[in-house]
Scaffold this motif. Structure first.
Motif, PDB file in Angstrom:
ATOM      1  N   ALA A 105       0.828  -1.203   0.000  1.00  0.00           N
ATOM      2  CA  ALA A 105       0.000   0.000   0.000  1.00  0.00           C
ATOM      3  C   ALA A 105       0.865   1.256   0.000  1.00  0.00           C
ATOM      4  O   ALA A 105       0.601   2.212  -0.749  1.00  0.00           O
ATOM      5  CB  ALA A 105      -0.940  -0.003   1.208  1.00  0.00           C
ATOM      6  N   ALA A 106       1.913   1.267   0.802  1.00  0.00           N
ATOM      7  CA  ALA A 106       2.794   2.430   0.880  1.00  0.00           C
ATOM      8  C   ALA A 106       3.477   2.685  -0.461  1.00  0.00           C
ATOM      9  O   ALA A 106       3.590   3.826  -0.909  1.00  0.00           O
ATOM     10  CB  ALA A 106       3.827   2.225   1.979  1.00  0.00           C
ATOM     11  N   ALA A 107       3.927   1.624  -1.133  1.00  0.00           N
ATOM     12  CA  ALA A 107       4.600   1.778  -2.422  1.00  0.00           C
ATOM     13  C   ALA A 107       3.662   2.320  -3.486  1.00  0.00           C
ATOM     14  O   ALA A 107       4.088   3.028  -4.411  1.00  0.00           O
ATOM     15  CB  ALA A 107       5.182   0.440  -2.866  1.00  0.00           C
ATOM     16  N   LEU A 108       2.380   1.999  -3.364  1.00  0.00           N
ATOM     17  CA  LEU A 108       1.381   2.461  -4.332  1.00  0.00           C
ATOM     18  C   LEU A 108       0.775   3.804  -3.956  1.00  0.00           C
ATOM     19  O   LEU A 108      -0.030   4.351  -4.719  1.00  0.00           O
ATOM     20  CB  LEU A 108       0.265   1.416  -4.463  1.00  0.00           C
ATOM     21  CG  LEU A 108       0.646   0.127  -5.197  1.00  0.00           C
ATOM     22  CD1 LEU A 108      -0.393  -0.957  -4.933  1.00  0.00           C
ATOM     23  CD2 LEU A 108       0.775   0.392  -6.693  1.00  0.00           C
ATOM     24  N   GLY A 109       1.124   4.327  -2.793  1.00  0.00           N
ATOM     25  CA  GLY A 109       0.530   5.582  -2.348  1.00  0.00           C
ATOM     26  C   GLY A 109      -0.913   5.428  -1.912  1.00  0.00           C
ATOM     27  O   GLY A 109      -1.698   6.375  -1.987  1.00  0.00           O
ATOM     28  N   LEU A 110      -1.283   4.225  -1.441  1.00  0.00           N
ATOM     29  CA  LEU A 110      -2.638   3.951  -0.996  1.00  0.00           C
ATOM     30  C   LEU A 110      -2.692   3.789   0.518  1.00  0.00           C
ATOM     31  O   LEU A 110      -1.666   3.558   1.163  1.00  0.00           O
ATOM     32  CB  LEU A 110      -3.155   2.651  -1.645  1.00  0.00           C
ATOM     33  CG  LEU A 110      -3.330   2.650  -3.159  1.00  0.00           C
ATOM     34  CD1 LEU A 110      -3.606   1.222  -3.646  1.00  0.00           C
ATOM     35  CD2 LEU A 110      -4.458   3.579  -3.583  1.00  0.00           C
ATOM     36  N   GLU A 111      -3.890   3.889   1.065  1.00  0.00           N
ATOM     37  CA  GLU A 111      -4.106   3.562   2.470  1.00  0.00           C
ATOM     38  C   GLU A 111      -4.320   2.049   2.585  1.00  0.00           C
ATOM     39  O   GLU A 111      -4.886   1.422   1.687  1.00  0.00           O
ATOM     40  CB  GLU A 111      -5.324   4.307   3.018  1.00  0.00           C
ATOM     41  CG  GLU A 111      -5.196   5.822   2.985  1.00  0.00           C
ATOM     42  CD  GLU A 111      -4.076   6.335   3.878  1.00  0.00           C
ATOM     43  OE1 GLU A 111      -3.834   5.701   4.930  1.00  0.00           O
ATOM     44  OE2 GLU A 111      -3.449   7.339   3.531  1.00  0.00           O
ATOM     45  N   LEU A 112      -3.871   1.461   3.682  1.00  0.00           N
ATOM     46  CA  LEU A 112      -3.980   0.018   3.859  1.00  0.00           C
ATOM     47  C   LEU A 112      -5.419  -0.487   3.707  1.00  0.00           C
ATOM     48  O   LEU A 112      -5.633  -1.529   3.063  1.00  0.00           O
ATOM     49  CB  LEU A 112      -3.405  -0.390   5.220  1.00  0.00           C
ATOM     50  CG  LEU A 112      -3.438  -1.892   5.541  1.00  0.00           C
ATOM     51  CD1 LEU A 112      -2.685  -2.696   4.470  1.00  0.00           C
ATOM     52  CD2 LEU A 112      -2.846  -2.151   6.925  1.00  0.00           C
ATOM     53  N   PRO A 113      -6.449   0.204   4.251  1.00  0.00           N
ATOM     54  CA  PRO A 113      -7.827  -0.295   4.092  1.00  0.00           C
ATOM     55  C   PRO A 113      -8.306  -0.327   2.645  1.00  0.00           C
ATOM     56  O   PRO A 113      -9.351  -0.939   2.362  1.00  0.00           O
ATOM     57  CB  PRO A 113      -8.654   0.695   4.922  1.00  0.00           C
ATOM     58  CG  PRO A 113      -7.696   1.264   5.906  1.00  0.00           C
ATOM     59  CD  PRO A 113      -6.397   1.356   5.179  1.00  0.00           C
ATOM     60  N   GLU A 114      -7.570   0.315   1.719  1.00  0.00           N
ATOM     61  CA  GLU A 114      -7.986   0.298   0.319  1.00  0.00           C
ATOM     62  C   GLU A 114      -7.595  -0.999  -0.386  1.00  0.00           C
ATOM     63  O   GLU A 114      -8.069  -1.271  -1.486  1.00  0.00           O
ATOM     64  CB  GLU A 114      -7.398   1.506  -0.415  1.00  0.00           C
ATOM     65  CG  GLU A 114      -7.992   2.816   0.063  1.00  0.00           C
ATOM     66  CD  GLU A 114      -7.389   4.033  -0.605  1.00  0.00           C
ATOM     67  OE1 GLU A 114      -8.162   4.855  -1.143  1.00  0.00           O
ATOM     68  OE2 GLU A 114      -6.137   4.168  -0.567  1.00  0.00           O
TER      69      GLU A 114
END
Length: 305
Positions: free
Chosen positions: A144-153
């Motif tokens: 998630a961090a590498a994709l720039g997303l929040e974990l719940p996504e």
């Protein structure tokens, strides 16, 4: 200078969508070209096409044609969208293959079958290389961090997977179409993440689609090849299809995938599961440029060295 037959073809274009641009160099038997020449052409076309396919006649008794692919940075073992673009153009314009139901194409990943359905549904289909599955997956939080997303996504109900159906592909399920469309990773961060986990591309996908007749929406990131996003791809979606079959999440014979960051005008990739096994991905190409590519091989006369 060397001159080659050249086309720029957009694969998987549908309606107003732009597809995925591929370069096509048709090599005649007496054409001389080196690995360095092929890499130079692909490098010179950076930002104009994603990959360039170099097509030759094949070996009698083994295959009809052979192909190699290059991105701006390196040779690519298998490139789905370039294969769709080039094979679609070939069966429409080459009298040797116009009425053939199928043909065999040699790639660095082995010989693959090309199915000509241009008179049936307007598309060509490529049999994806046999999938190879890996259990070496990064964690959801790091992904998630590498994709720039929040974990719940990231969808907790479907595992993250790694499948090679031509390229080592990381498959990341998301909970919503909004998250898929909004995803905007940093190129440098995602490139470092991909190299650290030995994957070529990263596919994000969701079962929520813009159009009810479609099954999935995906996006494919390919930072290890010198660019961030692949707007329409065969190998990445083939890896996804094989993963869904393995997880018993796709049981029908066909699957229609919307791809890209455009919600209203996505590119369209079709997957088939033939009766004889395996998986095929299908689409068509739109020729945008038809001409010659002139490759400079030295200093021009009258120019300083």
């Amino acid at each position: 200078m060397k001159r080659y037959r050249f086309k720029k073809i957009d694969a998987f274009a549908s309606g107003r969508s732009s597809g995925n641009p591929a370069g096509y160099i048709a090599l005649f038997p007496d054409d001389e070209i080196t690995d360095g020449d092929m890499q130079q052409i692909a490098r010179e076309l950076k930002g104009f096409v994603s990959e360039v396919g170099f097509l030759r006649d094949g070996t009698p008794g083994v295959c009809d044609l052979s192909i190699r692919y290059f991105s701006c940075e390196r040779e690519v073992e298998f490139c789905g969208h370039a294969t769709i673009a080039i094979m679609d153009d070939l069966v429409r314009n080459d009298d040797r293959f116009r009425n053939r139901e199928s043909l065999l194409l040699q790639t660095n990943k082995g010989v693959v079958k090309v199915l000509n359905r241009t008179t049936v549904d307007g598309m060509v289909y490529i049999r994806a290389p046999e999938p190879e599955f890996s259990s070496a997956c990064p964690g959801a939080a790091e992904t998630a961090a590498a994709l720039g997303l929040e974990l719940p996504e990231i969808d907790p109900g479907i595992p993250i997977g790694v499948v090679n159906a031509g390229l080592d592909t990381l498959l990341v399920p998301l909970v919503s179409l909004d998250a898929c469309i909004r995803c905007s990773p940093d190129y440098t961060a995602l490139r470092a993440f991909a190299f650290a986990h030995a994957v070529d591309v990263v596919v994000i996908y969701t079962h929520e689609t813009e159009y009810a007749e479609h099954d999935l929406h995906s996006r494919v990131f390919a930072p290890t090849f010198g660019y961030l996003e692949d707007p329409a791809t065969g190998s990445g979606n083939a890896a996804l299809g094989n993963f869904l079959v393995r997880e018993n999440l796709w049981t029908d014979r066909s699957l229609v995938i919307e791809q890209g960051p455009d919600r209203e005008d996505p590119n369209i990739v079709r997957l088939l599961r033939p009766e004889d096994g395996g998986l095929m991905f299908g689409g068509r190409g739109q020729v945008r440029i038809d001409g010659s590519y002139v490759l400079s091989t030295g200093v021009l006369r009258g120019q300083p060295e």
